[in-house]
Enzyme design. Sequence first.
Site, PDB file in Angstrom:
ATOM      1  N   LEU A   1       0.871  -1.164   0.000  1.00 58.79           N
ATOM      2  CA  LEU A   1       0.000   0.000   0.000  1.00 58.79           C
ATOM      3  C   LEU A   1       0.912   1.219   0.000  1.00 58.79           C
ATOM      4  O   LEU A   1       1.932   1.237   0.687  1.00 58.79           O
ATOM      5  CB  LEU A   1      -0.906   0.014   1.235  1.00 58.79           C
ATOM      6  CG  LEU A   1      -2.020  -1.032   1.285  1.00 58.79           C
ATOM      7  CD1 LEU A   1      -2.796  -0.914   2.587  1.00 58.79           C
ATOM      8  CD2 LEU A   1      -2.974  -0.894   0.101  1.00 58.79           C
ATOM      9  N   ASP A   2       0.528   2.239  -0.737  1.00 56.47           N
ATOM     10  CA  ASP A   2       1.345   3.437  -0.824  1.00 56.47           C
ATOM     11  C   ASP A   2       1.563   4.068   0.548  1.00 56.47           C
ATOM     12  O   ASP A   2       0.791   3.844   1.488  1.00 56.47           O
ATOM     13  CB  ASP A   2       0.691   4.467  -1.745  1.00 56.47           C
ATOM     14  CG  ASP A   2       0.580   3.975  -3.180  1.00 56.47           C
ATOM     15  OD1 ASP A   2       1.403   3.136  -3.566  1.00 56.47           O
ATOM     16  OD2 ASP A   2      -0.323   4.442  -3.887  1.00 56.47           O
ATOM     17  N   TYR A   3       2.573   4.906   0.619  1.00 52.69           N
ATOM     18  CA  TYR A   3       2.927   5.612   1.853  1.00 52.69           C
ATOM     19  C   TYR A   3       1.722   6.357   2.427  1.00 52.69           C
ATOM     20  O   TYR A   3       1.501   6.353   3.643  1.00 52.69           O
ATOM     21  CB  TYR A   3       4.061   6.587   1.542  1.00 52.69           C
ATOM     22  CG  TYR A   3       4.632   7.323   2.727  1.00 52.69           C
ATOM     23  CD1 TYR A   3       5.509   6.695   3.612  1.00 52.69           C
ATOM     24  CD2 TYR A   3       4.323   8.668   2.944  1.00 52.69           C
ATOM     25  CE1 TYR A   3       6.053   7.379   4.693  1.00 52.69           C
ATOM     26  CE2 TYR A   3       4.865   9.357   4.011  1.00 52.69           C
ATOM     27  CZ  TYR A   3       5.730   8.715   4.885  1.00 52.69           C
ATOM     28  OH  TYR A   3       6.268   9.403   5.947  1.00 52.69           O
TER      29      TYR A   3
ATOM     30  N   THR B   1      -1.505   5.737   1.759  1.00 54.76           N
ATOM     31  CA  THR B   1      -2.718   4.914   1.702  1.00 54.76           C
ATOM     32  C   THR B   1      -2.795   4.054   2.952  1.00 54.76           C
ATOM     33  O   THR B   1      -1.776   3.539   3.429  1.00 54.76           O
ATOM     34  CB  THR B   1      -2.710   4.012   0.454  1.00 54.76           C
ATOM     35  OG1 THR B   1      -2.683   4.829  -0.716  1.00 54.76           O
ATOM     36  CG2 THR B   1      -3.947   3.130   0.416  1.00 54.76           C
TER      37      THR B   1
END
Length: 283
Positions: free
Chosen positions: A102-104, A106
């Site tokens: 998961l993105d930073y 998100t």
Amino acid sequence: MERLQKILAHAGVASRRKCESLIADGRVSVDGKTVTELGYKVDPARQVIAVDGKPIRLEAKVIILLNKPTAYVSTVSDPEGRRTVMSLLPKIEERLYPIGRLDYDTSGLLLFTNDGALTERLLHPSHHVEKVYRVTVQGRVNKEARQLLQQGVELDDGLTAPAVVEVLRQGEESVVHLTIHEGRNRQVRRMFEALGLPVKRLKRIAFGPIALGHLKTGEWRMLEPDEWKALYRSVDLTAPPYVKPTFLDSPRPKRDSRRGGAQARKATSATGARRKGNTTGFR
């Protein structure tokens, strides 16, 4: 069949890179024969793997669910010194790694395991494992935007696969549940930005048959036995024995979080509609 150095690392022999060195140095054998080829594939359930003549002990398979906060990177370590999701997990003997990322910025459901075969299938696009996201965007998600999401959005790396869209709230900030089965880099954000709808908040609330429920941000829990079986079944794998991790401290997992999973399960109801031939999912 898995790569030899991967099996060694998962068994806790050493890091992946160190295991590659052990193989190259001729210190690893399979069924009594020395193997020096990196990438050599073996079946750990049927073959005997040894290091310096001593058979390795394979780890039991483990899966942990985390509600990832924002401002953490989804890696085991970070060369820039940022906080990683591993710091939020309990200390256990098994070597876990995240299933995907998961993105930073998100948040939401992130699974961890030491099962390479499961990870590979869950992430491979051919298995169409669906992920559900709660997306808050700036602006209204009008009919045209919904149709484009459902048909596919043209991005720099090609047209996206059809998504299932459920609008929960319209206004200056709108909220939708978006179901996709692809896993491109920052895909959800790029899809909405391509439609002129900047993403304000993004949270994953389901991964395949697993729902996040009411698990608090930054907390973790083990999968329940029925979730464990359903996850393996979703990618046509036979589930190994359900066991608990070997804890090195006194953890306090949250075990009742699924009672609040109705919202996530409602979001995944569109999955059933798609399988019956309805790819819009908009109500």
